[in-house]
Write a protein that holds these residues in place. Structure first.
Motif, short mmCIF file in Angstrom:
data_model
loop_
_atom_site.label_atom_id
_atom_site.label_comp_id
_atom_site.label_asym_id
_atom_site.label_seq_id
_atom_site.Cartn_x
_atom_site.Cartn_y
_atom_site.Cartn_z
N TYR A 95 27.43 17.61 -47.91
CA TYR A 95 27.33 18.00 -46.63
C TYR A 95 28.79 18.51 -46.18
O TYR A 95 29.22 18.50 -44.97
CB TYR A 95 26.99 16.95 -45.81
N TYR A 97 31.62 16.80 -46.02
CA TYR A 97 32.48 15.66 -45.05
C TYR A 97 33.73 15.10 -45.59
O TYR A 97 33.68 14.94 -46.98
CB TYR A 97 31.44 14.38 -44.79
N ASP A 114 21.72 2.25 -29.73
CA ASP A 114 21.26 3.77 -30.31
C ASP A 114 19.82 3.78 -30.66
O ASP A 114 19.49 3.14 -31.84
CB ASP A 114 22.38 4.15 -31.36
N SER A 116 18.03 6.07 -31.81
CA SER A 116 17.91 6.65 -33.02
C SER A 116 17.97 5.80 -34.46
O SER A 116 17.20 5.52 -35.28
CB SER A 116 18.64 8.07 -33.45
N ILE A 148 23.46 10.47 -41.76
CA ILE A 148 23.36 11.54 -40.84
C ILE A 148 23.28 10.88 -39.36
O ILE A 148 23.99 11.35 -38.49
CB ILE A 148 22.24 12.46 -41.22
N LEU A 149 22.49 9.65 -39.08
CA LEU A 149 22.37 9.33 -37.80
C LEU A 149 23.62 8.74 -37.37
O LEU A 149 24.10 8.81 -36.40
CB LEU A 149 21.08 8.30 -37.71
N LYS A 152 26.12 11.21 -36.32
CA LYS A 152 25.76 11.92 -35.10
C LYS A 152 26.12 10.91 -34.03
O LYS A 152 26.43 11.33 -32.96
CB LYS A 152 24.25 11.91 -35.20
N TYR A 153 26.06 9.50 -34.25
CA TYR A 153 26.45 8.42 -33.48
C TYR A 153 27.87 8.58 -33.15
O TYR A 153 28.46 8.57 -32.08
CB TYR A 153 26.20 7.11 -33.83
N ASP A 154 28.63 8.71 -34.20
CA ASP A 154 30.15 8.81 -34.05
C ASP A 154 30.65 9.40 -35.34
O ASP A 154 30.63 9.11 -36.53
CB ASP A 154 30.88 7.49 -33.99
N ILE A 155 31.11 10.79 -34.94
CA ILE A 155 31.66 11.66 -36.26
C ILE A 155 32.88 10.93 -36.77
O ILE A 155 33.36 11.31 -38.03
CB ILE A 155 31.94 13.12 -35.93
#
Length: 270
Positions: A95, A97, A114, A116, A148-149, A152-155
């Motif tokens: 991905y 990163y 959160d 999710s 991934i989640l 998404k919560y904190d890059i």
């Protein structure tokens, strides 16, 4: 990765004793959720309570104490999914990163309700009967979904999760004064300060004028005497928090150091 390690990547913990406590060197990143009961996490600088439904992420290369309390007439339950370096390396390549600026990470972080991530962890409970014999393909999919989640919560989590460097050499005196109460092997202290064991011992002698074992014993006993005499705490209250393995060893060392048992120490009146 062998089968025994695969089985540990997703762990459902359950116990019903009065409480369970311990400490460890965190060698791997993980995401966890309390299912029932209460858990305290303490990294030596801060202590936080986690209750049913609370999420937390433990970071690798830290020292951490925990206490788990079951609910009345119930069991403490938690669920943890861990992220081994092999998985993180593959994920970062797949991905794209990369870790940015090297950050001094905390031992654990929390998530503010959160939905999710909570839903994801709850979904894992549906699989708890098969984790022990599940194959690596399903576990890898769930690990990636969790990552991934989390991102998404904190890059900014990428700067910690995908930092594959070893601990760098840090100030020895500052680190030891903050972490002397952790009961871990000297090689772990050495690793976390960015040193080989031989270099750690040599630097320690130069810094403190004595060996690590002697200094740790003295530091812990001095703190114990202070807590008992100034705050009225008992031996049972302090011995584990200060890195002693059992009460009898603590009492013996205390009497040898001060010439009297901890039970004879009277709280000082201000």
């Amino acid at each position: 990765m062998n089968e025994s390690n695969i089985a540990k990547l997703i762990n459902f913990s359950c116990h019903s004793s009065d409480f369970r406590e311990g400490e460890h060197f965190t060698s791997i990143h993980s995401l966890g959720m309390v299912i029932s009961g209460v858990m305290d996490l303490d990294d030596g600088q801060r202590k936080q309570k986690f209750e049913k439904g609370d999420l937390y992420s433990v970071r690798k290369n830290h020292l951490l104490k925990f206490v788990k309390y079951p609910p009345v007439n119930g069991e403490f339950k938690s669920l943890t999914i861990s992220f081994d370096e092999e998985l993180l390396l593959d994920f970062s390549r797949e991905y794209n990163y990369k870790s940015g600026i090297k950050q001094k990470s905390t031992a654990y972080v929390t998530f503010q309700d959160d939905k999710s991530l909570i839903s994801f962890m709850q979904s894992l409970l549906e699989y708890k009967e098969i984790w022990d014999d599940s194959d690596i393909r399903l576990i890898r999919l769930k690990q990636k979904e969790a990552l991934i989640l989390m991102l998404k919560y904190d890059i900014n989590f990428k700067d910690v999760l995908f930092d594959f460097s070893k601990p760098y050499k840090i100030d020895l005196e500052d680190f030891m004064n903050k972490n002397y109460h952790f009961n871990v092997r000297l090689d772990k202290f050495a690793y976390l300060t960015g040193r080989s064991l031989a270099t750690f011992k040599r630097d320690f002698q130069k810094t403190f004028g004595t060996s690590p074992r002697n200094w740790l014993q003295q530091k812990r006993l001095q703190e114990a005497h202070y807590l008992i005499s100034e705050t009225g705490k008992t031996s049972s209250d302090v011995y584990l928090d200060l890195g002693f393995e059992n009460l009898s060893h603590f009492s013996y060392a205390f009497k040898k150091q001060f010439g009297y048992p901890p039970s004879s120490v009277v709280k000082q009146n201000k």
